[in-house]
Motif scaffolding. Structure first.
Motif, short mmCIF file in Angstrom:
data_model
loop_
_atom_site.label_atom_id
_atom_site.label_comp_id
_atom_site.label_asym_id
_atom_site.label_seq_id
_atom_site.Cartn_x
_atom_site.Cartn_y
_atom_site.Cartn_z
N TRP A 78 -53.89 16.58 -24.67
CA TRP A 78 -54.96 15.47 -24.48
C TRP A 78 -55.42 15.18 -25.87
O TRP A 78 -55.57 14.10 -26.12
CB TRP A 78 -55.59 15.72 -23.37
N ALA A 79 -56.08 16.13 -26.40
CA ALA A 79 -56.87 16.14 -27.55
C ALA A 79 -55.85 15.26 -28.71
O ALA A 79 -56.52 14.67 -29.57
CB ALA A 79 -57.52 17.31 -27.96
N SER A 80 -54.62 16.02 -28.92
CA SER A 80 -53.89 15.37 -29.89
C SER A 80 -53.49 13.74 -29.63
O SER A 80 -53.35 13.04 -30.60
CB SER A 80 -52.65 16.13 -29.78
N GLU A 81 -53.50 13.56 -28.45
CA GLU A 81 -53.13 11.98 -28.08
C GLU A 81 -54.53 11.03 -28.22
O GLU A 81 -54.27 10.22 -28.56
CB GLU A 81 -52.75 11.79 -26.47
N HIS A 82 -55.84 11.82 -27.81
CA HIS A 82 -56.84 10.82 -27.68
C HIS A 82 -57.92 11.09 -28.87
O HIS A 82 -58.79 10.49 -29.00
CB HIS A 82 -57.73 10.98 -26.36
N GLY A 83 -57.74 12.26 -29.40
CA GLY A 83 -58.69 12.58 -30.70
C GLY A 83 -60.05 13.37 -30.05
O GLY A 83 -60.78 13.67 -30.76
N HIS A 84 -60.15 13.59 -28.88
CA HIS A 84 -61.31 14.32 -28.21
C HIS A 84 -60.85 14.97 -26.95
O HIS A 84 -59.93 14.65 -26.41
CB HIS A 84 -62.48 13.50 -28.06
N LEU A 85 -61.90 15.60 -26.48
CA LEU A 85 -61.91 16.40 -25.09
C LEU A 85 -63.11 15.88 -24.21
O LEU A 85 -63.59 16.65 -23.67
CB LEU A 85 -61.98 17.96 -25.33
N CYS A 86 -63.32 14.69 -24.05
CA CYS A 86 -64.31 14.00 -23.09
C CYS A 86 -63.34 13.00 -22.26
O CYS A 86 -64.07 12.17 -22.04
CB CYS A 86 -65.38 13.48 -23.83
N LEU A 130 -61.46 25.99 -26.61
CA LEU A 130 -61.97 24.57 -26.23
C LEU A 130 -62.75 24.05 -27.71
O LEU A 130 -62.50 22.90 -28.26
CB LEU A 130 -62.48 24.41 -25.12
N ALA A 131 -63.70 25.02 -27.92
CA ALA A 131 -64.23 24.46 -29.32
C ALA A 131 -63.70 24.39 -30.66
O ALA A 131 -63.88 23.53 -31.36
CB ALA A 131 -65.68 25.56 -29.47
N THR A 132 -62.51 25.10 -30.56
CA THR A 132 -61.69 25.07 -31.70
C THR A 132 -60.84 23.70 -31.67
O THR A 132 -60.70 23.19 -32.75
CB THR A 132 -60.52 26.23 -31.62
N ILE A 133 -60.49 23.48 -30.39
CA ILE A 133 -59.54 21.79 -30.35
C ILE A 133 -60.74 20.86 -30.76
O ILE A 133 -60.41 20.05 -31.40
CB ILE A 133 -59.05 21.86 -28.93
N ASP A 134 -61.88 20.86 -30.04
CA ASP A 134 -62.89 19.83 -30.23
C ASP A 134 -64.34 20.25 -30.33
O ASP A 134 -64.69 20.94 -29.39
CB ASP A 134 -62.80 18.79 -29.11
N PRO A 135 -64.98 20.41 -31.41
CA PRO A 135 -66.35 21.04 -31.52
C PRO A 135 -67.07 20.50 -30.60
O PRO A 135 -68.25 21.11 -30.06
CB PRO A 135 -66.60 20.81 -32.89
N ALA A 172 -69.22 7.65 -24.30
CA ALA A 172 -69.56 6.25 -25.09
C ALA A 172 -69.41 6.05 -26.65
O ALA A 172 -68.77 5.28 -27.04
CB ALA A 172 -70.89 5.82 -24.65
N TYR A 173 -69.61 7.29 -27.24
CA TYR A 173 -69.33 7.53 -28.48
C TYR A 173 -67.68 7.23 -29.02
O TYR A 173 -67.56 6.57 -29.95
CB TYR A 173 -70.07 8.87 -29.25
N HIS A 174 -66.96 7.98 -28.17
CA HIS A 174 -65.71 7.85 -28.56
C HIS A 174 -65.03 6.54 -28.11
O HIS A 174 -64.20 6.11 -29.01
CB HIS A 174 -65.02 8.91 -27.82
N HIS A 175 -65.65 5.91 -27.23
CA HIS A 175 -65.26 4.40 -26.93
C HIS A 175 -65.55 3.44 -27.90
O HIS A 175 -64.91 2.65 -28.35
CB HIS A 175 -65.59 4.01 -25.62
N ALA A 176 -66.66 3.78 -28.64
CA ALA A 176 -67.30 2.93 -29.79
C ALA A 176 -66.53 3.22 -30.87
O ALA A 176 -66.24 2.35 -31.90
CB ALA A 176 -68.77 3.26 -29.92
#
Length: 976
Positions: A872-880, A916-921, A934-938
């Motif tokens: 998921w993180a590789s596709e969207h850039g985050h884990l939220c 998980l912290a290694t994938i997305d701090p 909201a930050y990732h959406h912005a």
């Protein structure tokens, strides 16, 4: 009364919240009567006045039902209207001096029913059509009449003073903000009381030269005839009102509360300077840029107590905890004006001035408490003169006084202590109430003394000049330097340990040559005193040196490879040739006892050595029975005390003869004994005969030690076995089936641990008698599995025996029992209890060692979930992702939400959380997860309308954002 009814002057309505006596005063004026005459008519009983108490300008009155009925008739207002308008109308049913009839009771004081003040003259005239003074019960927000610009000031011993606010528009504006705060915040009223205590403390302190607003406001509001000194006391709440409202608005703001917690980083504050953002906001809201600098050094007071409570209750956010946050201790509340002002206002030029009144003692204080504090302070002063600090162990009683417990109680209550008591202790030791364990402070003083004596600490060399325990503590502080309290870091900097020094620190090393010479000197002193070294147990301490541990290490190394050097063996043999015999050490100790006994008494083998004592005689008989199986050197030692082959034969023959003599004794009795027991069952056997003859002893009360007095001997016997076991093995982690000299020691220790855990689960304090077990072994009842503790001692004994030990090189091998335990300890190091990590550090297994241990090849339980998270993180850039997110059939959103809940627990991050912290701090940020989404959406949709509104909000609240939130916004081009 009939004449009054006949000459009624029409209806007289009460003001909302008016004092009953104020309403009666206005009613008397409508009848052209004095208030005393009206009260006499209302409480008339057969021509007598049924009224108690004295009438003063600040009095209030309570009436019973009959008197209230008369007043209702006089004023022409229904009783239910009077009850709704007058707060004290039905508050009390007083008793008079005469039986029956109407009754009135006069009371005086600011707190007779509630805080009160004068009614606004303009509002009273508009409501009644007359300019007659009145008094009303007023809340803090009702002291200001914004329409007519009056401050309704309470003055003791008077009917109050309306103060014009023509020159103080800031007070009118503060009143509007106060009303808005009470309407919007559920904690606004409590926050105002805390803020009133804060500004009251500032008022009582000397005003700095930068303070210009309070003196100007004080002069503008002072009546022309009022004395300036008297007015400064009376106008306290009026002059400080705008600042009180501003402080209350900051304290009641949830965002500033969260910002304070973020800056505190979970540490209890030692001084207000540790939360600079709150001080900066207060200085900005109050328009006093210099205020933050003055408050930064405060370690006591109402503002510090509020911040301390905020951090302390954050771990338990219950309704009771939130209520405690706004509970201001009596020691910090402003003193009532009735205690500070004289009985009447002074007239300018009056001669001579009235003598000052004695300040009343605050509520909750007593002479007994004052004397107890004075006594404790005297003992604290003596301790400080001797040791230079007040970090007294809790159990210490220097001079017979429980100073450690007294200081522990003062530390627990220090946010609520009176200022003078707090400063009396702070003058002795500024760190007496440090928000960390006093043991840390004691060791720091020891390190500071070492630095003054031996110079700068050499952390990169393993602190070679420090004693080993102190060096180990210093290295431990270096390893956890980033997690220490900011004030602890400042203290370590004073002795030369800063962040760079801590990063370069190395573990301490022991010099075995110097340690051997030190141990040899203690062994020589022990041998000179006792004549031998065989009685030295594993935990024997001689003049502070662990002689038993040192000798046990040498004995074990003497049998293994590499052996002890020959010159060291010769030095010990010169002290005692049998310090390490080839047979069991217990045999040698028993031989030494028998040698001492035989030196004073002749040997009598024909009587079984009965003149040497039971224990020695029994041991000698055993040696005689196994004489042929003994080592030749053992037989030589026995011959030195007279046990030769012939003597052993005589003793053996005597034992065989003695065993045959009493064989027929059990046959005595037979049928006669059975008949006697049948005939008199109440007296069968000597025990029942004694119990029937002796009267019953009264039941003794339970002891405060947790034992009945009749059980104490049994406890002492068990404690003696525990000490013996500890001296032999070095710990009390005995298995449950352990028998020590025939005593079930393992089962007894198991029952003591269960009892201690039951008391802990029930919220009861630990039994005081169990501290005697803690003295023997501090880890007799660890909070982890006892099997782990036994493995730890096995590893410790392995190291002390000089056996090869290198966890990084897999020595011992993981296939062995000890190697398997070391493997688990390294792999699970981050999940262990902090004290378990401390014990592992003592045997050389540190966090750095555990990091070099590769992870287990077995798949982890959450490996599949982590793989979904990585995809998921590789596709969207985050884990939220949203909580309802499902990725390839796996509920990823719910699983991540569960992991965030687990991460809130006060423990080290699990391997899954680290992955998980290694994938997305920022998969689990310290701010709300909605903000992160909201930050990732912005970030991905910068032109969306929702993004623009969200970014504008971040601009407005920039100062309230977490520093890492600001950093993230800066990365996408958003700045303040």
């Amino acid at each position: 009364m009939p004449s009054l009814i006949g000459g009624a002057a029409g209806q007289v309505a009460p003001l909302h919240g008016e004092l009953t006596l104020s309403f009666l005063t206005r009613l008397a004026a409508r009848y052209h009567l004095a208030i005393r005459d009206l009260l006499a008519a209302v409480t008339d009983v057969g021509g007598l006045r049924n009224l108690t108490g004295m009438l003063y300008p600040d009095s209030e009155i309570h009436l019973n039902a009959q008197a209230r009925a008369r007043v209702s008739v006089l004023c022409g207002v229904a009783p239910h209207v009077l009850e709704r308008a007058l707060p004290a109308w039905t508050r009390e049913e007083p008793c008079g001096r005469y039986e029956g009839g109407p009754v009135g009771r006069l009371m005086r004081g600011e707190q007779a029913v509630a805080a009160w003040g004068p009614a606004c003259p303009g509002c009273t005239a508009a409501r009644t059509g007359r300019r007659v003074p009145a008094r009303r019960y007023l809340g803090p927000e009702e002291r200001v009449c914004a329409r007519h610009r009056y401050w309704l000031l309470f003055l003791p011993h008077t009917s109050g003073l309306p103060v014009p606010l023509t020159g103080c528009p800031e007070v009118i504006e503060a009143h509007r903000r106060h009303v808005r705060l009470l309407r919007r915040s559920p904690t606004g009223a409590q926050a105002f009381e805390v803020a009133r205590a804060v500004t009251g403390t500032w008022w009582e302190q000397p005003w700095p030269g930068e303070e210009q607003q309070w003196p100007a406001r004080l002069e503008v509001t002072r009546p022309a005839e009022a004395d300036p000194g008297w007015w400064k006391v009376a106008a306290r709440d009026l002059v400080a009102y705008p600042e009180t409202v501003a402080v209350a608005r900051v304290l009641a703001n949830p965002r500033w509360q969260q910002h304070t917690l973020t800056q505190a980083r979970g540490h209890l504050p030692y001084r207000l300077g540790e939360i600079p953002a709150l001080l900066a906001e207060l200085a900005d809201q109050l328009g006093r840029p210099w205020l933050g600098r003055r408050l930064a050094a405060d370690t006591h007071g109402p503002l510090f107590a509020w911040a301390h409570s905020l951090v302390r209750i954050h771990a338990a956010p219950t309704p009771a905890a939130h209520k405690a946050l706004w509970k201001m201790p009596p020691t910090h509340r402003p003193r009532p004006l009735g205690d500070l002002l004289p009985g009447r206002r002074p007239d300018p030029g009056s001669e001579p001035p009235a003598p000052p009144r004695t300040v009343k003692r605050l509520r909750g204080h007593s002479l007994q408490a004052e004397h107890a504090f004075t006594r404790g302070l005297a003992h604290a002063r003596l301790f400080h003169e001797e040791h230079g600090h007040l970090a007294v162990p809790k159990q210490d009683t220097p001079g017979g006084y429980p100073l450690g417990q007294w200081l522990a109680n003062q530390r627990a209550e220090h946010p609520r202590m009176p200022q003078r008591q707090f400063m009396a202790l702070a003058v002795l030791d500024p760190w007496w109430n440090a928000p960390w364990n006093p043991r840390w402070q004691r060791l720091w003083h020891q390190a500071a003394q070492h630095t003054r004596t031996h110079g700068r600490l050499k952390a990169a060399s393993g602190f070679p000049t420090a004693e080993i325990n102190l060096a180990q503590w210093l290295y431990e502080q270096c390893t956890r330097y980033g997690d220490l309290h900011p004030e602890q870091q400042r203290l370590l900097t004073q002795i030369g340990i800063d962040s760079s020094t801590a990063a370069a620190a190395r573990p301490p090393r022991r010099s075995y040559a110097e340690r051997f010479q030190t141990g040899l000197a203690h062994a020589a002193a022990y041998a000179a005193q006792y004549g031998q070294l065989a009685t030295v147990g594993q935990r024997t301490v001689h003049d502070g040196f662990p002689l038993g541990n040192w000798l046990a290490l040498l004995r074990n190394r003497h049998r293994d490879r590499p052996p002890v050097p020959a010159d060291r063996i010769q030095a010990l043999n010169a002290l005692d040739p049998w310090w390490n015999p080839p047979w069991n050490l217990k045999w040698q100790r028993s031989y030494n006892h028998a040698q001492d006994a035989a030196a004073d008494h002749p040997l009598r083998p024909e009587t079984g050595f009965d003149n040497l004592g039971d224990i020695t005689a029994r041991w000698l008989r055993v040696q005689c029975s196994a004489y042929d199986q003994l080592h030749p050197q053992q037989r030589q030692l026995l011959a030195d005390i007279g046990i030769t082959t012939e003597v052993a034969r005589i003793a053996l023959e005597q034992a065989r003869t003695a065993s045959k003599t009493p064989a027929a004794a059990p046959a005595v009795g037979g049928q006669a004994g059975h008949a006697r027991r049948t005939a008199d069952p109440a007296t069968t056997g000597p025990r029942r005969v004694r119990r029937a003859a002796e009267p019953k002893r009264p039941r003794e009360p339970r002891s405060r030690l947790g034992h009945r007095p009749d059980l104490r001997p049994g406890f002492e016997m068990a404690l003696a076995h525990a000490r013996s076991w500890h001296a032999e093995h070095g710990h009390l982690a005995a298995p449950r089936d352990t028998l020590h000299n025939g005593y079930p020691l393992g089962m007894w220790l198991f029952s003591q641990r269960n009892r201690a855990k039951q008391r802990a689960r029930a919220g009861q304090p630990p039994s005081p008698h169990l501290t005697e077990l803690a003295v023997i072994d501090p880890w007799w009842n660890p909070p982890w599995d006892l099997k782990w503790q036994r493995n730890y001692y096995r590893a410790r004994d392995h190291i002390e025996a000089g056996n090869p030990f290198d966890p990084v090189a897999r020595i011992p091998a993981p296939s062995t029992v000890l190697g398997s335990w070391i493997t688990r300890a390294c792999l699970q190091y981050d999940q262990l209890h902090p004290d378990q990590q401390h014990l592992l550090n003592a045997v050389g297994i540190t966090a750095q060692t555990a990091e070099q241990w590769p992870p287990s090849p077995r798949p982890r339980p959450h490996a599949k979930a982590v793989a979904h998270a990585r995809t998921w993180a590789s596709e969207h850039g985050h884990l939220c992702p949203p909580i309802k997110t499902v990725h390839d059939g796996f509920p990823l959103g719910q699983w991540l939400d569960r992991q965030r809940e687990l991460a809130k627990k006060p423990s080290s991050p699990s391997p899954t959380q680290q992955a998980l912290a290694t994938i997305d701090p920022w998969w689990n940020p310290p701010w709300p997860i909605l903000w992160q989404r909201a930050y990732h959406h912005a970030h991905t949709h910068p032109r969306h309308p929702t993004t623009r509104h969200w970014l504008q909000k971040q601009h407005r609240t920039w100062l309230l954002l977490h520093p890492d939130q600001r950093h993230l916004l800066t990365k996408i081009g958003i700045t303040a």
